[in-house]
Design an enzyme around this catalytic site. Structure first.
Site, mmCIF file in Angstrom:
data_model
loop_
_atom_site.group_PDB
_atom_site.id
_atom_site.type_symbol
_atom_site.label_atom_id
_atom_site.label_comp_id
_atom_site.label_asym_id
_atom_site.label_seq_id
_atom_site.Cartn_x
_atom_site.Cartn_y
_atom_site.Cartn_z
ATOM 1 C CG ASP A 269 17.330 36.499 85.785
ATOM 2 O OD1 ASP A 269 16.381 36.911 85.083
ATOM 3 O OD2 ASP A 269 17.758 35.331 85.680
HETATM 4 C C1 BGC Z 1 15.602 34.235 83.300
HETATM 5 C C2 BGC Z 1 16.499 35.042 82.383
HETATM 6 C C3 BGC Z 1 15.647 35.772 81.378
HETATM 7 C C4 BGC Z 1 14.680 36.654 82.129
HETATM 8 C C5 BGC Z 1 13.821 37.511 81.218
HETATM 9 C C6 BGC Z 1 14.482 35.059 83.894
HETATM 10 O O1 BGC Z 1 13.551 34.273 84.544
HETATM 11 O O2 BGC Z 1 16.394 33.670 84.323
HETATM 12 O O3 BGC Z 1 17.430 34.188 81.759
HETATM 13 O O4 BGC Z 1 16.457 36.484 80.490
HETATM 14 O O5 BGC Z 1 13.834 35.836 82.899
HETATM 15 O O6 BGC Z 1 12.846 36.775 80.590
#
Ligand code: BGC
Length: 743
Positions: A269
């Site tokens: 993530d």
């Molecule tokens: C979130 C993810 C997301 C990623 C990209 C993160 O803060 O937890 O679910 O896909 O950002 O935007």
């Protein structure tokens, strides 16, 4: 600089693996590390800013760029001006729509309709692919039993089976028949794993999940997504049993690659590799890169930790080249599967807007859950009503109805409830009086209440549009108090005091605690954040042009202190029942400690939720009868048929979600009191009866046992079939012997 060599042709699994090997043999360490590096690319001057790195093969993926011309230029540079011409993964959070927005995932889950959910993902994917996106970060399949957690909006609710089935449907929808179709996106099942169990429903918080619960409750949707072919998986931000998911070898190595033999790609993530330091797992970013790589994270989302340290880690021998090659191969495999090496270009057209609108409306129609309807207040009859008061902060807000994660959602495509009601009333004698009453759902300023009350007095019925704005749910938007915010409860009380029927429509990103408002409402339609066509769907439902058929994918607590409250709980040694519980107001003076029930309940809340999993009313009624099992006992290699008759006993056509629950009475580990195993949505005309047939196999009886292997254990099982998780039509059967250990 022109591409030095073309990448030899070759399709099929073996062909792709050969092409990957060929590429790996020609890549420098820096180019390999480059493939594992995802960078943020939303800036206007991104082509300039990233150009040099792209040419040097230092970037494998760009996140957050959706201008087709810019994306095409980034791809062109990567393909034509880097030494090996490796194209880019273009990632974007396309969660429940791109320009046309379907209901939030939790709302889509309330449809209990895998085909519809698949079609919504397809629509979102097609729209996004036309902008050059080839990778979405969905589905989010974290099991969530805590509505304080803002990300419950993005989830498919509390149940492993419902989430598995709908999550797999989303994967199929995004990825289409083949991933290489220019309208398909690579899916990314997230967040692996356990994120939905963040303590106190506070985002990013620690999770404490024993391995058995992790395996039986939180991992099955990921396995289902992997089996549906999900091209990638994202690690969770959270730590689990002391190990952050982004460095968790049990999850990533033992389970995912070992037990499930997953050959897709794993991405961290956002910044999560660096955050291993913040977690306190590693002291340095260098060590964080080492731990993430060794655990099995292939791509680093924007932290640059791999870029900064992997080459050194290889040079000093701490990470073997074979490990790096495996990571790079996983990224390249996804690019091959997407057809990026074989001339895939940006899809040139969006899907038809008409088709998207009709699908978004269909999804919204099936997602709304009728929670209360005293004296058949609904549906409203526009031919007998003359004046309708339309009150509340969410009656006419084209943005808020779209919900969380709608970076690209186009509010111009929204039809609000007010707009839809106006067009519906246009052909009738019905007049509408709209009063916003509160500036936002959070507002405490009651200065608009007099006008709202006057409109209500003047009307035959009151429609009040309540809830939460989109910003109150989603990532990092958690609430400790999940009542209707601001002065909304006071507003309802004022409206009710007029004596007119009060019908509430609530749009929200989570279950709310509604006990304080429920008695003041004659009817309540829970619409989640219903998306672009939410208003049109709501108006149709209110006026009986469509019949409500949504069912709750998550339990609604009476009060926050009950959380977690979910239907698939364990029995405990002291299960509560109506005659073993007592309410705090009924305790006699001087009562002895042992007189107070001695079972698992709260003195002030009992043990049931306000609305249970699977519940939802209709404008018609359904009766269940004739539950017949194919056999009283089955062996592990046999199939059990379960059939039941469902009758529409009311006056209007409707759809019912028929639900089958099982209980394994005894196990080497304690088993839930009920588990959803199958469901079917059936359409029935008034008076019509349909026979619904389910087939259960050993897979439905299996679970992770005391030794964490999977299998089914001999013994008695209960079966219930009905319209919600309290279904009482019951039968039983036995499994005659233990199954062999299942993969
Ligand atoms: C979130 C993810 C997301 C990623 C990209 C993160 O803060 O937890 O679910 O896909 O950002 O935007």
């Amino acid at each position: 600089m022109a591409k030095a060599q073309t990448i030899e042709a070759g399709h099929g699994k073996d062909g792709v693996e050969a092409r990957i090997r060929d590429l790996l043999s020609r890549m420098s360490i820096e180019e390999k590390v480059g493939q594992l590096n995802q960078v943020e690319g939303s800036a206007h001057d991104v082509v300039h800013a990233l150009g040099a790195d792209l040419r040097a093969g230092q970037i494998g993926s760009v996140i957050n760029q959706v201008d087709p011309a810019t994306v095409n230029e980034l791809q062109r540079i990567a393909r034509e001006e880097s030494r090996l011409g490796i194209p880019l993964l273009i990632g974007r959070d396309v969660i429940h729509g791109f320009k046309t927005v379907a209901p939030i995932p939790l709302g889509q889950a309330a449809t209990w309709n895998p085909d519809l959910v698949e079609a919504c993902a397809r629509m979102a994917g097609e729209e996004a692919a036309a902008a050059g996106v080839n990778w979405t970060f969905a589905p989010m399949i974290d099991i969530c039993r805590d509505p304080r957690w803002g990300r419950i909006a993005e989830s498919l609710g509390e149940d492993p089976v419902l989430t598995s089935i709908l999550g797999a449907a989303m994967v199929r929808g995004f990825q289409g028949e083949t991933l290489s179709d220019p309208t398909s996106l690579a899916a990314c099942a997230k967040h692996f794993a356990g994120y939905g169990a963040s303590e106190a429903g506070r985002d990013y918080n620690t999770t404490n999940l024993p391995e058995n619960e992790l395996r039986n409750v939180h991992l099955p949707p990921f396995r289902a997504a992997a089996e549906a072919g999900a091209a990638s998986l994202m690690t969770s931000f959270s730590d689990i049993d002391g190990i952050p998911a982004t460095a968790n070898t049990l999850l990533l190595r033992d389970v995912l690659r070992g037990e499930w033999d997953y050959d897709g790609m794993v991405v961290s993530d956002w910044d999560a590799i660096k955050q291993l330091c913040t977690h306190g797992l590693t002291e340095t970013e260098y060590e964080a890169a080492y731990q993430a790589a060794m655990a099995g994270v292939d791509m680093d989302m924007v932290a640059s930790a791999y870029r900064n340290h992997l080459a050194d880690l290889i040079a000093c021998g701490r990470i073997e080249l074979a490990v790096l090659d495996r990571m790079v191969a996983n990224v390249l495999r996804m690019k091959f599967r997407l057809g990026l090496f074989d001339g895939r270009t940006t899809a040139d057209a969006e899907p038809s807007r008409m088709a998207s609108r009709s699908l978004a409306k269909q999804a919204a129609l099936q997602s709304c859950v009728l929670l209360k309807n005293d004296h058949q207040t609904l549906p409203l009859d526009p031919t007998t009503l003359t004046r309708l008061a339309v009150i509340g902060p969410l009656a006419d807000d084209p943005v808020e109805q779209l919900g969380t994660w709608i970076f690209d959602g186009d509010p111009e495509r929204s039809v609000t409830p007010l707009a839809a009601l106006e067009s519906l009333a246009a052909d009738t004698a019905l007049s509408l009086h709209h009063v916003r009453a509160l500036a936002t759902t959070r507002s405490h300023d009651q200065s608009g209440f007099d006008e709202a009350e006057a409109a209500a007095r003047d009307a035959d019925a009151v429609l009040v549009f309540l809830g939460e704005e989109a910003i109150l749910s989603g990532e990092a938007h958690c609430r400790a108090d999940i009542d209707l915010p601001g002065a909304q409860v006071e507003l309802v009380k004022r409206l009710k005091a007029t004596g007119k029927p009060v019908i509430a429509v609530i749009q929200a990103g989570r279950p709310l605690t509604l006990a304080s408002v429920l008695d003041h409402l004659d009817a309540l339609l829970f619409a989640w954040h219903p998306g672009s066509l939410g208003g049109a769907a709501i108006a149709d439902l209110l006026f009986g042009r469509a019949c409500p058929s949504g069912k709750l994918p998550v339990s609604f607590p009476k009060m926050v202190g009950q959380i977690p409250v979910y239907y698939g709980h364990k029995n405990t040694g002291r299960p509560p029942s109506p005659d073993t519980i007592i309410h705090i107001d009924d305790i006699q003076a001087g009562a002895a400690q042992t007189s107070l029930g001695m079972t698992a309940f709260h003195l002030d809340a009992g043990y049931e939720p306000l609305f249970r999993f699977g519940f939802g009313l209709s404008y018609t009624s359904f009766a269940y009868s004739g539950l017949i099992l194919g056999s009283e006992a089955i062996a592990p290699d046999e199939t059990l048929t379960v059939q039941v008759d469902v009758t529409n006993t009311g006056e209007v056509a409707g759809e019912e979600v028929v639900q089958l629950y099982l209980r394994d009475r005894f196990g080497s580990v304690t088993r839930p009191v009920r588990e959803l195993k199958a469901f079917a949505r059936v359409a029935l005309e008034p008076g019509e009866t349909r026979q619904v047939r389910f087939e259960l196999t050993v897979e439905d009886l299996a679970f992770y046992k005391r030794n964490q292997t999977r299998g089914a254990e001999t013994g008695a099982f209960d079966v219930w079939v009905g319209g919600d998780s309290a279904a009482d039509l019951h039968a039983e059967f036995a499994l005659t012997e233990d199954s062999v250990a299942l993969p």
